[in-house]
Design an enzyme around this catalytic site. Sequence first.
Site, PDB file in Angstrom:
ATOM      1  N   TYR A 189       0.818  -1.222   0.000  1.00  0.00           N
ATOM      2  CA  TYR A 189       0.000   0.000   0.000  1.00  0.00           C
ATOM      3  C   TYR A 189       0.851   1.271   0.000  1.00  0.00           C
ATOM      4  O   TYR A 189       0.585   2.184  -0.778  1.00  0.00           O
ATOM      5  CB  TYR A 189      -0.995  -0.010   1.161  1.00  0.00           C
ATOM      6  CG  TYR A 189      -2.080   1.017   0.981  1.00  0.00           C
ATOM      7  CD1 TYR A 189      -3.087   0.821   0.042  1.00  0.00           C
ATOM      8  CD2 TYR A 189      -2.088   2.196   1.717  1.00  0.00           C
ATOM      9  CE1 TYR A 189      -4.073   1.770  -0.151  1.00  0.00           C
ATOM     10  CE2 TYR A 189      -3.075   3.142   1.530  1.00  0.00           C
ATOM     11  CZ  TYR A 189      -4.061   2.924   0.598  1.00  0.00           C
ATOM     12  OH  TYR A 189      -5.034   3.874   0.396  1.00  0.00           O
ATOM     13  N   GLU A 194       1.543   6.734  -6.867  1.00  0.00           N
ATOM     14  CA  GLU A 194       0.541   7.736  -7.223  1.00  0.00           C
ATOM     15  C   GLU A 194       1.123   9.128  -6.897  1.00  0.00           C
ATOM     16  O   GLU A 194       1.096  10.018  -7.756  1.00  0.00           O
ATOM     17  CB  GLU A 194      -0.738   7.501  -6.415  1.00  0.00           C
ATOM     18  CG  GLU A 194      -1.416   6.176  -6.677  1.00  0.00           C
ATOM     19  CD  GLU A 194      -2.345   5.751  -5.560  1.00  0.00           C
ATOM     20  OE1 GLU A 194      -2.545   6.511  -4.597  1.00  0.00           O
ATOM     21  OE2 GLU A 194      -2.885   4.635  -5.637  1.00  0.00           O
TER      22      GLU A 194
END
Length: 187
Positions: A153, A160
Site C-alpha cells: 500500500y 501515485e
Amino acid sequence: MALPAWLQPRYRKNTYLFIYYLIQFCGHSWIFTNMTVRFFSFGEDSMVDTFYAIGLVMRLCQSISLLELLHIYVGIEPSHLFPRFLQLTERIIILFVVITSQEEVQEKYVVCVLFIFWNLLDMVRYTYSMLSVVGISYAVLTWLSQTLWMPVYPLCVLAEGMYYTYSHLYSERRDVLGVFPFKKKKM
C-alpha cells in the site's frame, strides 16, 4: 414447515458474498495473469499499453467494488465504512478521473505499476474473504491478507503521489521555462 438450509437468510448472505468475492477474484486474477503473460511475452513494451489491454476489466472490477460500501452499510460485510470509502474513492478517482480521462497518462509505466499492486492486493484479499465466508482458513493466506498491504500500500501511494507530483513539477517547469527561455551569451 422450515425452509431448506440454502434458503435461510444466513446461507443466502454467505452465498451472495461468496459469489461476489469469486467474481472479484476472477476479475483481478485475470488482470494480473494477463499483465504477467504480456510482460513475459513483450517485455517493457507491454507496460505502455497496459491500460488498453486490461483497462475495461479493471474499470469493471473497480465499479463492482463499490458494492462493498453497500455491504458494509447494510451489515452483511463486517468492516468499517469510512476507511473502505476512502480507499475506494482514491482508486475510483485515480482510475476514472486521472487515467481513463487522460490518454497521455494511459501510456505511462505508473499505470502498469499501480495495476500490479492493486490486483496483487485484491487477489489475496478476495481469496481470503471468499474462503472465510465458507469457513475455510489457511494460516498463510490469513497472514498474507493481513500483512501484504503493509509493504504494498505505501508503494501504491508512493507511485501515485510520486508520478503526479513529478508530472506537476515538470509541467510547472516547462511553463516557467517556456515563458522565460534562457538566452545564450555571445562570446
